[in-house]
Scaffold this active site. Sequence first.
Site, PDB file in Angstrom:
ATOM      1  N   CYS A   1      -7.721  -1.905  -4.590  1.00 13.14           N
ATOM      2  CA  CYS A   1      -6.275  -1.665  -4.475  1.00 13.14           C
ATOM      3  C   CYS A   1      -5.504  -2.973  -4.609  1.00 13.14           C
ATOM      4  O   CYS A   1      -4.514  -3.045  -5.330  1.00 13.14           O
ATOM      5  CB  CYS A   1      -5.939  -1.046  -3.118  1.00 13.14           C
ATOM      6  SG  CYS A   1      -6.043   0.748  -3.111  1.00 13.14           S
TER       7      CYS A   1
ATOM      8  N   ARG B   1     -12.736  -0.139  -1.854  1.00 14.50           N
ATOM      9  CA  ARG B   1     -11.468   0.503  -2.209  1.00 14.50           C
ATOM     10  C   ARG B   1     -10.289  -0.411  -1.894  1.00 14.50           C
ATOM     11  O   ARG B   1      -9.356  -0.535  -2.674  1.00 14.50           O
ATOM     12  CB  ARG B   1     -11.330   1.833  -1.454  1.00 14.50           C
ATOM     13  CG  ARG B   1     -10.156   2.672  -1.935  1.00 14.50           C
ATOM     14  CD  ARG B   1     -10.422   3.197  -3.337  1.00 14.50           C
ATOM     15  NE  ARG B   1      -9.232   3.747  -3.969  1.00 14.50           N
ATOM     16  CZ  ARG B   1      -8.416   3.077  -4.764  1.00 14.50           C
ATOM     17  NH1 ARG B   1      -8.650   1.806  -5.039  1.00 14.50           N
ATOM     18  NH2 ARG B   1      -7.381   3.664  -5.314  1.00 14.50           N
TER      19      ARG B   1
ATOM     20  N   CYS C   1       0.861  -1.200   0.000  1.00 13.55           N
ATOM     21  CA  CYS C   1       0.000   0.000   0.000  1.00 13.55           C
ATOM     22  C   CYS C   1       0.890   1.242   0.000  1.00 13.55           C
ATOM     23  O   CYS C   1       0.616   2.233  -0.673  1.00 13.55           O
ATOM     24  CB  CYS C   1      -0.886   0.026   1.240  1.00 13.55           C
ATOM     25  SG  CYS C   1      -1.865  -1.450   1.525  1.00 13.55           S
TER      26      CYS C   1
ATOM     27  N   HIS D   1       1.081   4.951  -1.909  1.00 11.58           N
ATOM     28  CA  HIS D   1       0.436   6.023  -1.150  1.00 11.58           C
ATOM     29  C   HIS D   1       1.339   6.695  -0.108  1.00 11.58           C
ATOM     30  O   HIS D   1       0.927   7.651   0.527  1.00 11.58           O
ATOM     31  CB  HIS D   1      -0.853   5.507  -0.517  1.00 11.58           C
ATOM     32  CG  HIS D   1      -1.838   5.010  -1.540  1.00 11.58           C
ATOM     33  ND1 HIS D   1      -2.501   5.846  -2.400  1.00 11.58           N
ATOM     34  CD2 HIS D   1      -2.230   3.744  -1.878  1.00 11.58           C
ATOM     35  CE1 HIS D   1      -3.286   5.132  -3.206  1.00 11.58           C
ATOM     36  NE2 HIS D   1      -3.135   3.850  -2.914  1.00 11.58           N
TER      37      HIS D   1
END
Lengths: 103, 293, 163
Positions: B254, B250, B207, B211
Site C-alpha cells: 500500500c 499488504r 490509507c 479505503h
Amino acid sequence: MASSIRVRAIAKGETTEVQTLIQHPMDSGFIKNDKGEFIPAHFITELTFEHNGRPVFIADWGTAVSKDPYVKFAFKGGAKGDDLKVSWIDNKGGTDSATFKIQ
Amino acid sequence: MATRVGRTGRRLSVRFLLISLASLVVTLLQAPAGADSVDPAAEARAFRDYFLHKFPNVKPDDFVNGPYALNEDMRRQWEEKEQFPPYEFSLENGKELFARPFANGKHYADCFADQGIAIRQNYPQFDAASGKVVTLELALNQCREANGEKAISYTGEDMAALTAYMAYTSRGMPFDIKIPNDPRAIEAYENGKRYFYTRRGQLNFSCATCHVQNPGEHLRAEVLAPALGILNAMPIYRSEWGGMGTTSRRFISCNSQVRGVPLPPQSDEYRDLEYYLSYVSNGLPISGPGSRP
Amino acid sequence: MTTSIGRFPVTRRLVLRGAGFVTLAGFGITSFAPAALAAANDKYPEDAFRQKDGKEAIRLLYGRTAEPSDQIKLDAPEIAENGAVVPISVSTSLPNVTSVAFVVPANPNVLAAYYKIPEGTMPDIANRLKMAKTSSVIALVESGGKLFSAAKEVKVTIGGCGG
C-alpha cells in the site's frame, strides 16, 4: 513431497463432478523477472483423468492457462469409492500423478 | 443497464459520503483532544456506521469480503474461484508448518492460548510487559525465537501459510480486539489512527483516501476495498502477486502504491496501524485466508 | 461450412485420429466408442498452440471453420478482475460433443486450452485462463463432426501476461 494435484470428485446420482487444482507455475514465457530477463515457458501440456482405467477427460493446455490451474468437468457413471487417476506432463518433461477416491 | 445502476449508485454514494463524513467529523470533534478522553468504542461505532450508511445494501458481515461486497461482476468471479480457492496449497502448507516441532521438541501451539486454534480474532494484542502491540505475525516469530529458532520473513510464504492456517481455524469468529485501560494501549491505538489518516507518498494519499473515502471506486484498474473488515480476510492470495501475502506485505505494498517509502515490517507504526484497523472492525467475522485481484 | 476440409484435404489431426482407432482396435480394446478412442489417443496439438492468429489455430486444430451457435452457453466476466485469472466456463446442449476449445485472439498464443470429451463426459467445463488484454473469448464445440462457436468480449484492465 506432497502431491501437486488436488481433486474433489463427487458422485451425484448418475454423474460425477470433478474439480481439480494443480500446483504449477504455468509460466507463459512472456513475463520478465526482476532482472528484466524472460522467465522461460514452463507449463502443463497434457492432463488426463481416468475412471477405473478409462479416460474420461483429457486437457491439452497452452501458455494461457492460469498459474495453479483449475478445471471442472463432469462425467456419467462413477460411484462413491471408485478410483479416479489424474496425471499431467509439462513442456519440460515434468510429471505427476495421483489416484483419488470418488466421494 | 448495469452501468446506469452503477452511476446512480455512485451519485447516491457521493451524497452518503458527504453526510457520513460530516457525521464522522462531528463524532471525532465531539471527543475532546487528549489521550485520557479518547473513546475507541464510540469511534469504532462511528467508523462502522459510516460504511453502513455509505453502502446501505451491503450486509455488515459482508464487508470482510472487500471489493466483492461492492461489485457484482467481481463477486461472481470470486465465488467461482472460491469453489477451489487459490490459497488452498498455502493453507495446507500452513497446517503442516504449524504442526512441525521445533528442534527443542516444542510447537507453535505451546506459545498460544488454546494451542493456537481459533484465536486469530484476538490479535493484535496489547502486551503490558513490553508496552507494545503484538500482532499474530510478531507472536509467531517471538514463539520461534523463544524456542531457539530463527525468525522467518514477515513478507514470505511461510508466514503467510502459518497465518492462513490460524485464520482458517478462526473463520466466522468476530474480531475481538481489546484495548486495556492502559495509557500506552490507548496511545498505540491513537498512533495507529494517526498513521491511517496521514497523507504520504508522492501521490499524497492516506490509507483513508482509498479505503474510507473511495471504497468501491476504481483506482486505475483496481476496485478499492473498504477499510471496515479489510484485515479480517488476511492473509490474502492476490492474483496481482500470483501468490500469498501477509498483512505486513499488504501494508508495504500500500505504501509503495502511493509512491511512499514503506516501513520495515512489524515496525511500531505498522503494529499500531494493525491494532487500530482491527479494533474498528471488532464484531465482524474473520474470513481469512482470502483471495483478491 | 465444411469446404475448408476440401481446401486442406488431410490434416494431421484427422490422420492421427484414424491411426489411433486402428491401433487400439488392433489391441483388442473394442468396448470404447470411436469418439472416446480418438479423444484418448490424440497427440498434443503443438502447432495449434503456437499460433498467433485465431483463424489459423482453429484451422490447424480442426481443419475447418466454425459456425456460430446459440446452443453454446459461454460464461465469462464482463470485466476481468485480473487478467492473470479469468474464470471462463462453457456448456452446450449440442449432441455428441467430442471436444471443446478456448481461443483468446488477443493473447500472444491464441489457443488457450483444448479439451477432449470422451463419450459419457458432459460438455460442461470450467477453467481459469490468462488474458493479456481486452479480447473476445471464443469457445469452440465439436459436435457430431461439425464445429460450432460462441464468443464473448472480456474487458481486461490488468493484463495477465506481465509488463
